[in-house]
Design an enzyme around this catalytic site. Structure first.
Site, PDB file in Angstrom:
ATOM      1  CD  GLN A 174       5.443  63.443  61.949  1.00  0.00           C
ATOM      2  OE1 GLN A 174       4.848  63.536  63.021  1.00  0.00           O
ATOM      3  NE2 GLN A 174       6.626  62.874  61.838  1.00  0.00           N
ATOM      4  CG  HIS A 231       2.607  63.791  67.665  1.00  0.00           C
ATOM      5  ND1 HIS A 231       2.302  62.926  66.623  1.00  0.00           N
ATOM      6  CD2 HIS A 231       3.777  64.380  67.303  1.00  0.00           C
ATOM      7  CE1 HIS A 231       3.249  62.986  65.712  1.00  0.00           C
ATOM      8  NE2 HIS A 231       4.166  63.864  66.082  1.00  0.00           N
ATOM      9  CD  GLU A 253       7.181  60.615  58.964  1.00  0.00           C
ATOM     10  OE1 GLU A 253       6.890  59.901  59.942  1.00  0.00           O
ATOM     11  OE2 GLU A 253       8.001  61.539  59.007  1.00  0.00           O
ATOM     12  CG  HIS A 280       6.623  67.443  63.891  1.00  0.00           C
ATOM     13  ND1 HIS A 280       7.873  67.033  64.302  1.00  0.00           N
ATOM     14  CD2 HIS A 280       5.764  66.464  64.282  1.00  0.00           C
ATOM     15  CE1 HIS A 280       7.770  65.857  64.903  1.00  0.00           C
ATOM     16  NE2 HIS A 280       6.495  65.492  64.917  1.00  0.00           N
ATOM     17  CD  GLU A 294       7.910  63.352  67.570  1.00  0.00           C
ATOM     18  OE1 GLU A 294       6.724  63.287  67.160  1.00  0.00           O
ATOM     19  OE2 GLU A 294       8.897  63.235  66.806  1.00  0.00           O
TER      20      GLU A 294
END
Lengths: 146, 146
Positions: B60, B84, B43, B7, B134
């Protein structure tokens, strides 16, 4: 119709060092490199996965090749990091026209040349909740859905 | 081994307005919503495509639910935008250990809970050329390759 994440564009000061980081840390290999004189960047595409629409998703690492390029100005302001995201579509012209109709500023009158012979345009980040957003139609349209 | 872009995490001030933008502009629909109290965010996951490793790629969208959350602090400094990027792996524990060995700071001692029951960790952006990165292992591992 946007059918995939085509790439994430990441601005860096030193393309070779950044490519070396992605290889050493994650094992990602360079799929393609080129200089885009119009955009004022030297770039490396790292293919991460293929996608369900017959395309692929890449990391696009971007180093400016001249100080007046938009990426050079962005780096001077923000430092290294994610510069833009790109959605893949089978028809960038039609999607750009639709999106312009919806009130989002499309930055080019006509799509321009992107990585690997693709045709691209950009949407104004201020109209996209802060995200510089690119639309891409690949040169090689592989999917029968397109 | 990292096998997909899982994502792109996008920070926003108003989740409902941002979801409405992505629906109205591109036709993207919400696949999943949740509040992650530990991360301090509300989210929405928008599925964009499936991937060749048996997973999927999402946007996301993240709205902070408290002022001391990392996303709230990031928004106050940077404004809305890409917060991110996340790579998917079948084994976040093994990859995080390998990456730590290579000298990159991994932010959690043990993976924590991410979206849809996934297990996640983060790499320090200063060790990743400015990109908060991530690593994600999905709760539902669908691919026989995993």
């Amino acid at each position: 119709m946007l059918t995939r994440i085509d790439h994430i564009g990441i601005a860096c000061h030193d393309l070779d060092a950044t490519v070396a980081f992605y290889r050493a840390t994650y094992g990602f290999e360079v799929f393609h490199t080129e200089v885009n004189e119009e955009q004022g960047v030297r770039e490396a595409m790292l293919k991460i996965n293929d996608t369900s629409d017959g395309g692929s998703t890449y990391l696009q690492l971007l180093e400016p090749v001249r100080e007046d390029s938009t990426v050079a100005k962005w780096l001077a302001k923000n430092g290294e990091g994610v510069h833009h995201i790109a959605f893949g579509t089978g028809d960038v012209d039609a999607d750009a026209a639709d999106i312009r109709e919806r009130g989002v500023r499309v930055l080019y009158d006509e799509p321009r040349r992107g990585s690997m012979g693709s045709r691209i345009t950009f949407l104004h980040p201020k109209d996209c909740h802060g995200v510089l957003t690119e639309l891409v139609t690949s040169a090689a349209v592989e999917s029968p859905e397109h």
